[in-house]
Design a protein around this motif. Structure first.
Motif, PDB file in Angstrom:
ATOM      1  N   ALA A  17       1.743  -1.940  15.646  1.00 52.95           N
ATOM      2  CA  ALA A  17       2.671  -2.076  14.530  1.00 52.95           C
ATOM      3  C   ALA A  17       3.039  -0.729  13.933  1.00 52.95           C
ATOM      4  CB  ALA A  17       2.067  -2.976  13.460  1.00 52.95           C
ATOM      5  N   GLY A  18       2.186   0.292  14.043  1.00 46.36           N
ATOM      6  CA  GLY A  18       2.493   1.585  13.446  1.00 46.36           C
ATOM      7  C   GLY A  18       2.221   1.564  11.949  1.00 46.36           C
ATOM      8  N   VAL A  19       3.259   1.856  11.146  1.00 48.31           N
ATOM      9  CA  VAL A  19       3.148   1.870   9.690  1.00 48.31           C
ATOM     10  C   VAL A  19       3.929   0.685   9.138  1.00 48.31           C
ATOM     11  CG1 VAL A  19       3.601   3.147   7.563  1.00 48.31           C
ATOM     12  CG2 VAL A  19       2.945   4.369   9.664  1.00 48.31           C
ATOM     13  N   THR A  20       3.248  -0.140   8.361  1.00 46.31           N
ATOM     14  CA  THR A  20       3.860  -1.348   7.805  1.00 46.31           C
ATOM     15  C   THR A  20       3.884  -1.266   6.294  1.00 46.31           C
ATOM     16  OG1 THR A  20       2.989  -2.642   9.655  1.00 46.31           O
ATOM     17  CG2 THR A  20       3.748  -3.854   7.723  1.00 46.31           C
ATOM     18  N   GLN A  21       5.068  -1.450   5.719  1.00 44.47           N
ATOM     19  CA  GLN A  21       5.241  -1.440   4.267  1.00 44.47           C
ATOM     20  C   GLN A  21       5.707  -2.790   3.793  1.00 44.47           C
ATOM     21  OE1 GLN A  21       7.660   2.660   4.197  1.00 44.47           O
ATOM     22  NE2 GLN A  21       7.643   1.653   2.190  1.00 44.47           N
ATOM     23  N   THR A  22       5.184  -3.212   2.642  1.00 39.31           N
ATOM     24  CA  THR A  22       5.680  -4.410   1.982  1.00 39.31           C
ATOM     25  C   THR A  22       5.687  -4.198   0.476  1.00 39.31           C
ATOM     26  OG1 THR A  22       3.456  -5.358   1.926  1.00 39.31           O
ATOM     27  CG2 THR A  22       4.887  -6.028   3.761  1.00 39.31           C
ATOM     28  N   PRO A  23       6.628  -4.820  -0.245  1.00 37.55           N
ATOM     29  CA  PRO A  23       7.769  -5.586   0.272  1.00 37.55           C
ATOM     30  C   PRO A  23       8.902  -4.666   0.702  1.00 37.55           C
ATOM     31  CG  PRO A  23       7.881  -5.492  -2.110  1.00 37.55           C
ATOM     32  CD  PRO A  23       6.619  -4.766  -1.725  1.00 37.55           C
ATOM     33  N   LYS A  24       9.910  -5.203   1.365  1.00 41.86           N
ATOM     34  CA  LYS A  24      11.078  -4.419   1.755  1.00 41.86           C
ATOM     35  C   LYS A  24      12.044  -4.255   0.582  1.00 41.86           C
ATOM     36  CE  LYS A  24      11.359  -5.078   6.750  1.00 41.86           C
ATOM     37  NZ  LYS A  24       9.967  -5.493   6.919  1.00 41.86           N
ATOM     38  N   PHE A  25      12.097  -5.239  -0.276  1.00 39.70           N
ATOM     39  CA  PHE A  25      12.974  -5.190  -1.444  1.00 39.70           C
ATOM     40  C   PHE A  25      12.217  -5.722  -2.655  1.00 39.70           C
ATOM     41  CE2 PHE A  25      16.785  -4.257   0.919  1.00 39.70           C
ATOM     42  CZ  PHE A  25      16.596  -4.884   2.137  1.00 39.70           C
ATOM     43  N   GLN A  26      12.489  -5.146  -3.822  1.00 39.72           N
ATOM     44  CA  GLN A  26      11.863  -5.618  -5.053  1.00 39.72           C
ATOM     45  C   GLN A  26      12.740  -5.236  -6.226  1.00 39.72           C
ATOM     46  OE1 GLN A  26       8.632  -7.281  -5.275  1.00 39.72           O
ATOM     47  NE2 GLN A  26       9.467  -7.709  -7.296  1.00 39.72           N
ATOM     48  N   VAL A  27      12.899  -6.184  -7.139  1.00 46.32           N
ATOM     49  CA  VAL A  27      13.598  -5.909  -8.392  1.00 46.32           C
ATOM     50  C   VAL A  27      12.602  -6.117  -9.532  1.00 46.32           C
ATOM     51  CG1 VAL A  27      15.492  -6.553  -9.929  1.00 46.32           C
ATOM     52  CG2 VAL A  27      15.803  -6.673  -7.444  1.00 46.32           C
ATOM     53  N   LEU A  28      12.514  -5.118 -10.387  1.00 43.79           N
ATOM     54  CA  LEU A  28      11.593  -5.172 -11.515  1.00 43.79           C
ATOM     55  C   LEU A  28      12.350  -4.989 -12.821  1.00 43.79           C
ATOM     56  CD1 LEU A  28       8.655  -2.829 -10.405  1.00 43.79           C
ATOM     57  CD2 LEU A  28       8.634  -5.316 -10.482  1.00 43.79           C
ATOM     58  N   LYS A  29      11.726  -5.443 -13.892  1.00 47.20           N
ATOM     59  CA  LYS A  29      12.246  -5.117 -15.216  1.00 47.20           C
ATOM     60  C   LYS A  29      11.464  -3.928 -15.766  1.00 47.20           C
ATOM     61  CE  LYS A  29      13.657  -9.823 -16.299  1.00 47.20           C
ATOM     62  NZ  LYS A  29      13.475 -10.989 -17.195  1.00 47.20           N
ATOM     63  N   THR A  30      12.115  -3.164 -16.617  1.00 45.95           N
ATOM     64  CA  THR A  30      11.451  -2.020 -17.240  1.00 45.95           C
ATOM     65  C   THR A  30      10.139  -2.456 -17.876  1.00 45.95           C
ATOM     66  OG1 THR A  30      13.551  -0.887 -17.655  1.00 45.95           O
ATOM     67  CG2 THR A  30      11.674  -0.244 -19.012  1.00 45.95           C
ATOM     68  N   GLY A  31       9.087  -1.690 -17.578  1.00 45.35           N
ATOM     69  CA  GLY A  31       7.783  -1.970 -18.149  1.00 45.35           C
ATOM     70  C   GLY A  31       6.863  -2.790 -17.258  1.00 45.35           C
TER      71      GLY A  31
END
Lengths: 109, 116
Positions: free
Chosen positions: B2-16
């Motif tokens: 697999a090599g290098v695996t990152q999660t998540p690919k997308f994320q939306v957060l609110k300030t704080g």
């Protein structure tokens, strides 16, 4: 401190024309220099490194210690070369690589 | 592999809000690092690690924490997200034992974070 400068943010050439992407560095010791490429919708990957002195996809780069440069060259650009190119330096701290701001190359048909 | 695996690919957060970006590599690399990619600013190093239990700050560490409890994993924590942390984040690993590939960085696919 280690620093990498890529003076051109955007570079546009026609297919078949020569292309040179510039990279200058600042480092007090003996660095390792790399070129990484990011094609559209693909992850960053190594293109070439100065130690290997090889040609990859027609690209070459020579380390010039006197001018502290590591310019990337290709004699005849192809449309598939269109991508973002990053120059990177790895110094004595092997865990730390420093990147330039990147150059977006567009090869027009 | 697999090599290098990152999660998540997308994320939306609110300030704080806080969150953790996960990164795992299966190549037994001793070095791992986190970069952020912003338009016109290239890749900037946030934190890096030279082995399990050892981490250090890069160019832009403020607002981020890391830990390296195992060789494989190197999570990046945003403590209290701010709009300035909207970016694409890349995890990378490398080794000094790779023979012809020594020092080459292997990257994850990236995580696109938006902070509103």
């Amino acid at each position: 401190a280690q620093r990498v400068t890529q003076p051109e943010k955007l570079l546009s050439v026609f297919k078949g024309a020569p292309v040179e992407l510039k990279c200058n560095y600042s480092y007090s010791g003996s660095p390792e220099l790399f070129w990484y490429v990011q094609y559209s919708r693909q992850r960053l990957q190594l293109l070439l490194r100065h130690i290997s002195r090889e040609s990859i996809k027609g690209f070459t780069a020579d380390l010039n210690k006197g001018e502290t440069s590591f310019h990337l060259k290709k004699p005849f650009a192809q449309e598939e070369d269109s991508a973002m190119y990053y120059c990177a330096l790895r110094g004595s701290n092997a865990g730390k690589s420093t990147f330039g701001d990147g150059t977006t190359l567009t090869v027009k048909p | 592999n697999a090599g290098v695996t990152q999660t998540p690919k997308f994320q939306v957060l609110k300030t704080g809000q806080s969150m953790t970006l996960q990164c795992a590599q299966d190549m037994n690399h001793e070095y791992m690092s986190w970069y952020r990619q912003d338009p016109g600013m290239g890749l900037r190093l946030i934190h890096y690690s030279v082995g399990a239990g050892i981490t250090d700050q890069g160019e832009v560490p403020n607002g981020y924490n890391v830990s390296r409890s195992t060789t494989e994993d190197f999570p990046l924590r945003l403590l209290s997200a701010a709009p300035s942390q909207t970016s694409v984040y890349f995890c990378a690993s490398s080794s000094s034992r790779g023979g012809g590939r020594t020092g080459e960085l292997f990257f994850g696919e990236g995580s696109r974070l938006t902070v509103l």
